[in-house]
Design a protein around this motif. Structure first.
Motif, mmCIF file in Angstrom:
data_model
loop_
_atom_site.group_PDB
_atom_site.id
_atom_site.type_symbol
_atom_site.label_atom_id
_atom_site.label_comp_id
_atom_site.label_asym_id
_atom_site.label_seq_id
_atom_site.Cartn_x
_atom_site.Cartn_y
_atom_site.Cartn_z
ATOM 1 N N PHE B 323 -15.260 0.973 7.172
ATOM 2 C CA PHE B 323 -15.442 -0.039 6.131
ATOM 3 C C PHE B 323 -16.103 -1.282 6.692
ATOM 4 O O PHE B 323 -15.839 -1.673 7.821
ATOM 5 C CB PHE B 323 -14.084 -0.409 5.527
ATOM 6 C CG PHE B 323 -13.496 0.732 4.745
ATOM 7 C CD1 PHE B 323 -13.905 0.973 3.447
ATOM 8 C CD2 PHE B 323 -12.565 1.569 5.326
ATOM 9 C CE1 PHE B 323 -13.378 2.035 2.726
ATOM 10 C CE2 PHE B 323 -12.035 2.642 4.617
ATOM 11 C CZ PHE B 323 -12.449 2.868 3.318
ATOM 12 N N VAL B 324 -16.972 -1.871 5.880
ATOM 13 C CA VAL B 324 -17.613 -3.129 6.268
ATOM 14 C C VAL B 324 -17.479 -4.112 5.106
ATOM 15 O O VAL B 324 -17.379 -3.697 3.953
ATOM 16 C CB VAL B 324 -19.113 -2.933 6.601
ATOM 17 C CG1 VAL B 324 -19.289 -2.101 7.850
ATOM 18 C CG2 VAL B 324 -19.852 -2.303 5.428
ATOM 19 N N PRO B 325 -17.500 -5.417 5.402
ATOM 20 C CA PRO B 325 -17.439 -6.380 4.299
ATOM 21 C C PRO B 325 -18.676 -6.193 3.409
ATOM 22 O O PRO B 325 -19.771 -5.997 3.928
ATOM 23 C CB PRO B 325 -17.488 -7.746 5.000
ATOM 24 C CG PRO B 325 -17.331 -7.482 6.454
ATOM 25 C CD PRO B 325 -17.627 -6.055 6.714
ATOM 26 N N PRO B 326 -18.496 -6.236 2.087
ATOM 27 C CA PRO B 326 -19.636 -6.036 1.188
ATOM 28 C C PRO B 326 -20.670 -7.151 1.329
ATOM 29 O O PRO B 326 -20.349 -8.246 1.779
ATOM 30 C CB PRO B 326 -19.011 -6.064 -0.202
ATOM 31 C CG PRO B 326 -17.576 -6.395 -0.049
ATOM 32 C CD PRO B 326 -17.226 -6.405 1.395
ATOM 33 N N ALA B 333 -25.311 -3.012 9.443
ATOM 34 C CA ALA B 333 -26.187 -2.476 10.491
ATOM 35 C C ALA B 333 -25.378 -2.199 11.756
ATOM 36 O O ALA B 333 -25.532 -1.160 12.398
ATOM 37 C CB ALA B 333 -27.319 -3.463 10.784
ATOM 38 N N ARG B 334 -24.490 -3.133 12.103
ATOM 39 C CA ARG B 334 -23.685 -2.959 13.315
ATOM 40 C C ARG B 334 -22.791 -1.725 13.191
ATOM 41 O O ARG B 334 -22.679 -0.921 14.116
ATOM 42 C CB ARG B 334 -22.842 -4.215 13.563
ATOM 43 C CG ARG B 334 -22.274 -4.304 14.971
ATOM 44 C CD ARG B 334 -21.638 -5.662 15.242
ATOM 45 N NE ARG B 334 -22.495 -6.758 14.804
ATOM 46 C CZ ARG B 334 -22.062 -7.792 14.059
ATOM 47 N NH1 ARG B 334 -20.819 -7.859 13.659
ATOM 48 N NH2 ARG B 334 -22.904 -8.753 13.701
ATOM 49 N N ALA B 335 -22.168 -1.563 12.032
ATOM 50 C CA ALA B 335 -21.274 -0.411 11.834
ATOM 51 C C ALA B 335 -22.047 0.905 11.951
ATOM 52 O O ALA B 335 -21.579 1.870 12.559
ATOM 53 C CB ALA B 335 -20.602 -0.510 10.467
ATOM 54 N N ILE B 336 -23.245 0.923 11.376
ATOM 55 C CA ILE B 336 -24.055 2.149 11.448
ATOM 56 C C ILE B 336 -24.387 2.468 12.909
ATOM 57 O O ILE B 336 -24.272 3.606 13.365
ATOM 58 C CB ILE B 336 -25.351 1.982 10.613
ATOM 59 C CG1 ILE B 336 -25.006 1.922 9.116
ATOM 60 C CG2 ILE B 336 -26.337 3.110 10.903
ATOM 61 C CD1 ILE B 336 -26.181 1.553 8.215
ATOM 62 N N ARG B 337 -24.738 1.423 13.651
ATOM 63 C CA ARG B 337 -25.094 1.605 15.053
ATOM 64 C C ARG B 337 -23.916 2.191 15.842
ATOM 65 O O ARG B 337 -24.069 3.152 16.595
ATOM 66 C CB ARG B 337 -25.500 0.244 15.626
ATOM 67 C CG ARG B 337 -26.383 0.301 16.840
ATOM 68 C CD ARG B 337 -26.704 -1.114 17.310
ATOM 69 N NE ARG B 337 -27.744 -1.781 16.531
ATOM 70 C CZ ARG B 337 -29.044 -1.575 16.698
ATOM 71 N NH1 ARG B 337 -29.474 -0.686 17.591
ATOM 72 N NH2 ARG B 337 -29.931 -2.225 15.972
ATOM 73 N N VAL B 338 -22.732 1.631 15.611
ATOM 74 C CA VAL B 338 -21.543 2.104 16.328
ATOM 75 C C VAL B 338 -21.255 3.560 15.977
ATOM 76 O O VAL B 338 -20.975 4.392 16.841
ATOM 77 C CB VAL B 338 -20.316 1.215 16.001
ATOM 78 C CG1 VAL B 338 -19.033 1.837 16.528
ATOM 79 C CG2 VAL B 338 -20.522 -0.186 16.554
ATOM 80 N N MET B 339 -21.365 3.871 14.686
ATOM 81 C CA MET B 339 -21.059 5.247 14.268
ATOM 82 C C MET B 339 -22.037 6.242 14.888
ATOM 83 O O MET B 339 -21.657 7.346 15.267
ATOM 84 C CB MET B 339 -21.090 5.356 12.751
ATOM 85 C CG MET B 339 -19.897 4.657 12.091
ATOM 86 S SD MET B 339 -20.009 4.668 10.301
ATOM 87 C CE MET B 339 -19.342 6.297 9.911
ATOM 88 N N LEU B 340 -23.292 5.848 14.986
ATOM 89 C CA LEU B 340 -24.283 6.753 15.568
ATOM 90 C C LEU B 340 -24.062 6.904 17.070
ATOM 91 O O LEU B 340 -24.350 7.951 17.653
ATOM 92 C CB LEU B 340 -25.701 6.239 15.300
ATOM 93 C CG LEU B 340 -26.156 6.269 13.829
ATOM 94 C CD1 LEU B 340 -27.503 5.567 13.667
ATOM 95 C CD2 LEU B 340 -26.241 7.698 13.305
ATOM 96 N N GLU B 341 -23.497 5.852 17.692
ATOM 97 C CA GLU B 341 -23.274 5.906 19.140
ATOM 98 C C GLU B 341 -22.052 6.736 19.503
ATOM 99 O O GLU B 341 -21.938 7.228 20.616
ATOM 100 C CB GLU B 341 -23.121 4.489 19.710
ATOM 101 C CG GLU B 341 -24.458 3.913 20.151
ATOM 102 C CD GLU B 341 -24.378 2.423 20.441
ATOM 103 O OE1 GLU B 341 -23.308 1.941 20.876
ATOM 104 O OE2 GLU B 341 -25.396 1.730 20.210
#
Ligand SMILES: [Zn+2]
Ligand SMILES: [Zn+2]
Lengths: 112, 377
Positions: B323-326, B333-341
């Motif tokens: 979850f990210v703040p809306p 972008a940061r959350a997507i990066r972490v998930m891909l890593e």
């Protein structure tokens, strides 16, 4: 063979495609034996002329409709009388947030 | 041939269509018609859709009048529905509706399925609408919700909203959305880029697709990553977002797909790295709740989900997503990066999420239980 061109299906629509045995006298489309209605029309043309549905129900409805039209039971029962021209103006086509949202009509309202 | 239909399903919505609502209508109406030996389906037409169809014991009638003003159109629809139902008045045992315009002419037992509330949603598409007009629409909703023998809601957020509008709490039933499990063997769509994020759904402002585009612009260093937008609506309505994508310099890193058939969307979802649900924090999503079919379908496809932190999504995804703040592109972008890593952690989430999904047959069982209750009264 000429295929029947009546649209069929519930969620995925397609053309019937069964061999046609007649043409609709009103719109000309090719009809298979299954899709010729009693009066010889295609289902859509028959529906537009009130010739489909359950005959008994339709007859009963005609009797009731006569009675109720005087009783106003099926007029729009005042559901929308509360809305005046001021309320309505906000929903004119030009009043939408963005014309791009309106091109496919009202079903753009409640969706996911 | 029997005297008339015993059941009717009425929706001010085009059916079928590429939208999530159509999938919902399909399954709910199927349950209604199966237990009543057929029935009458009253929906919106347009395009190539026939105005009339008979499919076995089911009759489908579509409203095809062209009425430019939306309120006039709703009114004309209501009057048309009254006419369609009238011949079946003596036989109808149950009407299932999705909106006030459909509910108004129903006189007998009614199940009201509230996926949205016009008094909350309308101002987004119609910004000129006055508060006094919305109050009148809210009154219509209240009238219909109070009369309903049962109200079915897809989330407890909207459940609260309908109770606020006078629905009796013991008549409100929560039935979440369903999604049928996606087979693991579904082939990769031919047009699919190598590695991609996916957004599935409509493009109204509250969906937050602009936030996603801005977030994606911050991932320019991931040069092999694409974003696929699977729009359930036509290219016309994507124009403002495409312009935004251009301004952000995203070019062909964003791929646009329009009104794909439902079964193709599943394949696009299944092969995506991540599915993004960037809903905004406006009243539409917070008060009314929404119907995030895209989240259910991503879960069913086993695709990890990153979503805005809203009660309505927490309810669906539990702890099995990120979850990210809306409305915060940088955080997204940061959350997507972490998930891909950390793909292992991400896929563990997705695996758990997949097991939580209700199938449509589960959903139909729950609806059947509601019908049982209504019909035993
Ligand atoms: Zn014809
Ligand atoms: Zn045919």
């Amino acid at each position: 063979m000429t295929p029947c061109t009546v649209t069929t299906g519930f969620f995925t629509l397609g053309k019937c495609g069964v061999m046609a045995v007649a043409g609709c006298p009103a719109c000309g489309r090719a009809l298979c034996a299954n899709h010729v209605t009693e009066g010889g029309l295609c289902p859509e043309c028959a529906a537009a002329r009130n010739q489909v549905g359950h005959p008994a129900a339709a007859a009963a409805y005609r009797r009731r409709a006569h009675r109720h039209r005087t009783a106003q039971e099926y007029s729009d029962a005042g559901w929308y009388v509360g809305f005046d021209s001021y309320d309505r103006a906000a929903f004119d086509p030009g009043a939408g947030a963005d014309q791009d949202y309106l091109d496919d009509g009202a079903d753009a309202l409640v969706d996911s | 041939m029997s005297e008339g239909h015993r059941a009717a399903y009425v929706a001010f919505d085009r059916f079928p269509s590429a939208k999530g609502s159509a999938v919902h209508i399909r399954h709910m109406a199927a349950e209604l018609f199966e237990r009543h030996g057929g029935g009458l389906l009253c929906v919106l037409g347009g395009g190539d859709l026939p105005a009339y169809q008979r499919e076995g014991d089911v009759e489908i009638v579509r409203f095809t009048d062209v009425v430019p003003n939306l309120l006039d159109r709703a009114q004309a629809f209501t009057a048309w529905v009254a006419e369609q139902l009238a011949p079946h008045r003596d036989t109808l045992e149950l009407c299932h509706v999705r909106d006030p315009w459909s509910a108004l002419p129903v006189t007998g037992p009614m199940v009201y399925e509230a996926n949205g509330l016009p008094s909350v949603e309308l101002p987004y598409a119609w910004p000129m609408v006055a508060p006094s007009t919305l109050d009148k629409i809210r009154e219509l909703e209240q009238d219909c919700l109070r009369r309903a023998a049962a109200v079915v809601v897809p989330s407890s957020v909207i459940g609260k909203a309908v109770i606020d509008r006078g629905a009796a709490p013991d008549r409100v039933h929560l039935i979440p959305n369903g999604a049928d499990p996606v087979p693991a063997s579904l082939p990769r769509p031919e047009a699919a880029p190598g590695r991609y994020l996916i957004y599935v759904g409509a493009l109204q402002p509250w969906q937050g697709v602009d936030v996603l585009l801005r977030a994606f612009a911050r991932l320019a260093d991931l040069t092999d990553l694409h974003l696929v937008v699977c729009s359930s609506v036509s290219p016309n309505r994507a124009r403002p977002l495409r312009r935004l994508a251009e301004r952000l310099g995203l070019g062909d890193r964003v791929r646009w797909q329009y009104t794909l058939p439902h079964e193709q969307v599943a394949a696009w979802l299944a092969h995506a790295e991540l599915s993004v649900a960037p809903l905004t924090a406006g009243p539409r999503n917070l008060e009314q709740g929404c119907n995030p079919i895209k989240v259910w379908e991503s879960m069913a496809a086993g695709t990890p989900v990153v979503a805005s932190d809203l009660p309505v999504i927490r309810e669906v995804l539990g702890d099995d997503g990120r979850f990210v703040p809306p409305d915060r592109p940088a955080e997204l972008a940061r959350a997507i990066r972490v998930m891909l890593e950390y793909p292992d952690v991400t896929h563990e989430f997705a695996g758990r999420a997949r097991r939580r999904v209700l199938t449509w047959s589960d959903v139909r069982h729950r609806l059947a239980a509601v019908y049982d209750q209504v019909e035993s009264r």
